[in-house]
Every structure is written in C-alpha cells, then in structure tokens.
Motif scaffolding. Structure first.
Motif, PDB file in Angstrom:
ATOM      1  N   PHE A  61      30.956  36.252  43.895  1.00  0.00           N
ATOM      2  CA  PHE A  61      31.701  35.196  43.224  1.00  0.00           C
ATOM      3  C   PHE A  61      32.869  34.680  44.065  1.00  0.00           C
ATOM      4  O   PHE A  61      33.271  33.518  43.924  1.00  0.00           O
ATOM      5  N   HIS A  63      32.716  33.923  47.012  1.00  0.00           N
ATOM      6  CA  HIS A  63      32.161  32.948  47.951  1.00  0.00           C
ATOM      7  C   HIS A  63      31.626  31.701  47.252  1.00  0.00           C
ATOM      8  O   HIS A  63      30.942  30.892  47.869  1.00  0.00           O
ATOM      9  N   VAL A  64      31.940  31.524  45.973  1.00  0.00           N
ATOM     10  CA  VAL A  64      31.438  30.388  45.214  1.00  0.00           C
ATOM     11  C   VAL A  64      32.520  29.315  45.094  1.00  0.00           C
ATOM     12  O   VAL A  64      33.642  29.593  44.653  1.00  0.00           O
ATOM     13  N   LYS A  65      32.182  28.108  45.500  1.00  0.00           N
ATOM     14  CA  LYS A  65      33.122  26.996  45.357  1.00  0.00           C
ATOM     15  C   LYS A  65      33.464  26.798  43.888  1.00  0.00           C
ATOM     16  O   LYS A  65      32.594  26.859  43.018  1.00  0.00           O
ATOM     17  N   TYR A 102      37.516  30.138  37.136  1.00  0.00           N
ATOM     18  CA  TYR A 102      36.778  29.057  37.792  1.00  0.00           C
ATOM     19  C   TYR A 102      37.134  27.698  37.194  1.00  0.00           C
ATOM     20  O   TYR A 102      37.662  27.596  36.080  1.00  0.00           O
ATOM     21  N   ILE A 107      32.198  24.179  39.188  1.00  0.00           N
ATOM     22  CA  ILE A 107      31.099  25.114  38.932  1.00  0.00           C
ATOM     23  C   ILE A 107      31.118  25.478  37.445  1.00  0.00           C
ATOM     24  O   ILE A 107      32.132  25.950  36.930  1.00  0.00           O
ATOM     25  N   LEU A 112      27.228  29.738  36.995  1.00  0.00           N
ATOM     26  CA  LEU A 112      27.636  31.098  37.367  1.00  0.00           C
ATOM     27  C   LEU A 112      26.612  32.111  36.863  1.00  0.00           C
ATOM     28  O   LEU A 112      26.307  33.095  37.552  1.00  0.00           O
ATOM     29  N   ILE A 115      23.637  32.105  39.229  1.00  0.00           N
ATOM     30  CA  ILE A 115      23.960  32.838  40.458  1.00  0.00           C
ATOM     31  C   ILE A 115      23.938  34.342  40.198  1.00  0.00           C
ATOM     32  O   ILE A 115      23.363  35.116  40.970  1.00  0.00           O
ATOM     33  N   LEU A 210      23.100  34.402  48.421  1.00  0.00           N
ATOM     34  CA  LEU A 210      23.841  33.298  47.798  1.00  0.00           C
ATOM     35  C   LEU A 210      23.856  32.086  48.719  1.00  0.00           C
ATOM     36  O   LEU A 210      23.575  30.960  48.288  1.00  0.00           O
ATOM     37  N   TYR A 214      21.817  28.941  47.395  1.00  0.00           N
ATOM     38  CA  TYR A 214      22.728  27.938  46.841  1.00  0.00           C
ATOM     39  C   TYR A 214      23.733  27.463  47.893  1.00  0.00           C
ATOM     40  O   TYR A 214      24.947  27.648  47.740  1.00  0.00           O
ATOM     41  N   VAL A 217      27.001  25.423  46.940  1.00  0.00           N
ATOM     42  CA  VAL A 217      28.185  26.011  46.298  1.00  0.00           C
ATOM     43  C   VAL A 217      28.770  27.145  47.118  1.00  0.00           C
ATOM     44  O   VAL A 217      29.793  27.720  46.742  1.00  0.00           O
ATOM     45  N   PHE A 218      28.142  27.462  48.239  1.00  0.00           N
ATOM     46  CA  PHE A 218      28.611  28.584  49.057  1.00  0.00           C
ATOM     47  C   PHE A 218      29.775  28.157  49.951  1.00  0.00           C
ATOM     48  O   PHE A 218      29.777  27.075  50.522  1.00  0.00           O
TER      49      PHE A 218
END
Length: 225
Positions: A61, A63-65, A102, A107, A112, A115, A210, A214, A217-218
C-alpha cells in the motif's frame, strides 16, 4: 512467526521457509474490477486491512498512488498486550493490520480492495498467510464507514461468483475496534530492510506484482507511515 534478527541469523531462520514449495498466498490473481465503485466524496479517508504479516501489507500500500500513509499495527485486543512480542506469540486477540489513509479522488476503496486481493492476501486462507500461522495473521477487511462496509460486502460477494479462486472465499469483514500502531522498528520495515530474507522471499514479490499488474497506480518511492 517472523523475527527481527541480524541478517546472518535471519537467513538461518528463513531457510526452512525458502525450501518450502510455493504456497497459495504467493499466487498472484488478477482480481476483478469492482462492480460497485466506492462513492466517498472528497477528503482523505481511512481503512484498515489485515492480510498476514503487516510488513508486506504495508509495503504494497505504501507504493500505491493516492495513499498518504500506511501504518503497521495491531487491530483489536487490549492496549496492554499490543506489542510485537505478545501478538506474534498468538496469545492475544489482535490481528496484525495496516491502517491506510488515502485520497478517494486518486484511489478508491474498491480499487484498494482489488489490489489487496490481487497481490497481498489469499482470500481462501483462514488464520494464515504465506509461512505465517495463527489467528493473528487472519485476512480481514475492517471498514471504517458505512460506504466502505457496503463496498466490501459487495466485492466479497462478487469475488465468490468470479471463479478466480479454486477454494471458498473465507476473508471476513470485521467490526472496527481499536488500532494500536506497532513499534517504530516495524514501520516501513521493507524499505528499511530490503535485504532481509523474509522481505526478499515473501514481500518483495508482492510489490513487484503490484507494479506489473497495476502500473498506473504504482509509485516507486516508498511512502512512509
């Protein structure tokens, strides 16, 4: 159970795990897009995810934009017992979890969830993930709003009908209880310890998955909790 050990000692600890055949928790599954998109409005939102060892959940998480923080900790149980030593022993009522903050404009909660079930947790496993065993490693969704709960319920139902998994979906939606942040040594653990054998064996592949599944979003930079 993982342990924080010097690198050489940790290598000895993980040899047996590395010699095991690949387990279901390592399978990457392209989870379906949610049929029910979350409608959460504007402003930062918070949700809690439990998916086995919190090192890997937090690493993914982070690393998620759109994720502004991901904090490892213990959900449920008591404050007095909310310590790594006690929780990892399996004698408390906590689960290892990650509190994710978030921006739903970047996102959404349903994204989420996708993912989470694609690269973090195997929803067919109860009280275990990867090499870790015990109720404190159970995969649980902990919604913190009525909208999140409705989306989570709809998504689990959709997963059960998708045929993506060969075994029954057993991940549960848990009632929100107190979340206790873990000790400082466990925050951003994968970023601080990239050569740790456990991270290399179990969690780095999740982050790589991830990025592969994806890429939109990475983000490469690791967001600290």
């Amino acid at each position: 159970m993982r342990k924080i050990l010097p690198f050489a000692a940790a290598l000895v600890f993980t040899v047996s795990a590395c010699q095991q055949p690949l387990v279901a928790a390592e399978r990457v599954v392209s989870a379906p897009s949610a049929a029910r998109a979350a409608e959460e409005g504007s402003g930062l939102k918070t949700a809690i995810f439990a998916g086995g060892c919190f090192w890997g959940v937090e690493a993914v998480f982070s690393h998620v934009k759109g994720v502004s923080s991901a904090v490892s900790g213990y959900h449920g149980g008591t404050k007095r017992q909310a310590s790594y030593k006690l929780v990892s022993s399996g004698i408390t009522d906590h689960v290892e979890a990650v509190k994710v903050v978030y921006d739903p404009k970047v996102i959404r909660y349903d994204q989420l969830l996708r993912i989470f079930f694609s690269v973090v947790a195997d929803p067919t496993l109860k009280n275990r993930q990867g090499p870790d065993r015990g109720a404190h490693y159970n995969a649980e969704l902990v919604p913190l709003s009525a909208e999140q709960r409705a989306v989570a319920k709809a998504y689990l139902a959709q997963m059960k009908q998708s045929g993506k998994w060969d075994a029954p979906i057993v991940t549960v939606i848990a009632a929100a209880k107190t979340f206790y942040p873990a000790e400082a040594a466990h925050q951003d653990f994968a970023a601080k310890n990239p050569r740790h054998p456990y991270i290399q064996r179990w969690d780095a592949p999740k982050v790589a998955a991830l990025e592969r599944l994806y890429p939109g979003v990475f983000r490469k930079q690791f967001r600290t909790g």
